[in-house]
Design an enzyme around this catalytic site. Structure first.
Site, PDB file in Angstrom:
ATOM      1  N   GLY A   1       0.827  -1.201   0.000  1.00 51.27           N
ATOM      2  CA  GLY A   1       0.000   0.000   0.000  1.00 51.27           C
ATOM      3  C   GLY A   1       0.856   1.243   0.000  1.00 51.27           C
ATOM      4  O   GLY A   1       0.517   2.255   0.618  1.00 51.27           O
ATOM      5  N   ALA A   2       1.972   1.188  -0.731  1.00 48.31           N
ATOM      6  CA  ALA A   2       2.986   2.239  -0.641  1.00 48.31           C
ATOM      7  C   ALA A   2       2.841   3.324  -1.693  1.00 48.31           C
ATOM      8  O   ALA A   2       3.623   4.277  -1.700  1.00 48.31           O
ATOM      9  CB  ALA A   2       4.382   1.620  -0.759  1.00 48.31           C
ATOM     10  N   GLY A  12      -0.753   7.918   0.362  1.00 43.79           N
ATOM     11  CA  GLY A  12      -1.122   8.025   1.762  1.00 43.79           C
ATOM     12  C   GLY A  12      -0.022   7.688   2.743  1.00 43.79           C
ATOM     13  O   GLY A  12       1.129   8.105   2.594  1.00 43.79           O
ATOM     14  N   TYR A  53     -15.375  -3.433   6.983  1.00 41.34           N
ATOM     15  CA  TYR A  53     -14.087  -2.779   7.235  1.00 41.34           C
ATOM     16  C   TYR A  53     -13.655  -2.966   8.690  1.00 41.34           C
ATOM     17  O   TYR A  53     -12.506  -3.341   8.971  1.00 41.34           O
ATOM     18  CB  TYR A  53     -14.179  -1.293   6.899  1.00 41.34           C
TER      19      TYR A  53
END
Length: 275
Positions: free
Chosen positions: A8-9, A12, A155
């Site tokens: 997830g780089a 954000g 989630y």
């Protein structure tokens, strides 16, 4: 200098943490879904990058094979995550929130386990306070969220799964040299929720996102402090942290039976993908 894999780089928290770690002299390895964003950050940082769509477990298996080429992985930061809209089933047959937020990271960790053990690695999960807000109705027998589905419930349950996975990873592999920890990143101004039609997309992409939120750079410092910290001295293995303190988890699993069952069920689900 540590070799640090961050999923997830491309945006954000992950991108902000990668910048901070690179500036400190670490060897950062980027993993993202978006080719354009991940490649741009890799060029900026002069860092290697890999692409994987966590909605496809075949991508995760390929990613693990690519990362296995590294002689050592000191840190695996399982940071990728989404919140969805209407319930979706991936091509692998799993509810998308569960697969992207838990099962894909579980598979990557399992496939890299020998490397992580030989490296005496830290494995860090990006969880969330949402585990306490929306994860209270978690049922380990309903991992595909067939009952009571809503974007926030799915989630919150997935963020609780991150915590339970951390606890069980610590129980099973601390003696092997693995140091596992999870953390709450705070409420971050980012492109989070861009995959959902839910009201959270509206919130995160409106001026309201500046109310009560923190920057990705501020949140990333929480991740960086765990990466650079010493397990057993700066943080406790198997815990989930909010800022610099362990976070109380609302869901009760005092004897670890739910964490154990989640691990075992996850293992069954990933069998077709190699481990």
């Amino acid at each position: 200098m540590q070799t640090i894999v961050i999923t997830g780089a491309s945006d954000g928290i992950g991108a902000a943490a990668a910048r901070q770690l690179k500036e400190k002299g670490h060897h950062v390895v980027l993993v993202g879904r978006s080719k354009a964003k991940t490649e741009a950050l890799a060029k900026e940082l002069k860092a290697p990058f890999y692409l994987a769509d966590y909605a496809k477990l075949g991508d995760v298996r390929r990613l693990a094979e690519e990362l296995s080429a590294y002689e050592q992985i000191d840190v695996l930061a399982n940071n990728a995550g989404v919140i969805m809209g209407p319930r979706q089933i991936t091509e692998d047959g799993f509810e998308a929130t569960f697969q992207v937020n838990h099962l894909a990271g579980f598979l990557l960790t399992k496939l890299l386990m020998d490397k992580l053990i030989s490296s005496r690695a830290k494995v860090i999960q990006t969880s969330s306070m949402a585990a306490n807000v929306w994860g209270r109705t978690f049922d380990v027998k309903d991992l595909n969220n067939e009952h009571g589905y809503s974007p926030t419930a799915a989630y919150g349950r997935s963020k609780l799964e991150n915590i339970l996975f951390t606890r069980e990873l610590d129980r099973r592999h601390r003696a092997d040299g693995i140091s596992a920890v999870a953390f709450h990143p705070g409420f971050v101004r980012s492109n989070f929720a861009e995959d959902t039609t839910f009201f959270m997309r509206w919130f995160y992409h409106s001026p309201l996102r500046f109310l009560g939120t923190i920057s990705p750079e501020t949140s990333a410092r929480r991740l960086v402090s765990l990466i650079e910290g010493t397990p057993g001295r700066d943080w406790k293995q198997g815990e989930v942290y909010s800022k610099s303190k362990p976070m109380k988890v609302a869901f009760k699993d005092a004897n670890g039976t739910v964490a154990k069952e989640l691990w075992e069920r996850s293992e069954e689900m990933i069998k077709p993908f190699g481990r």
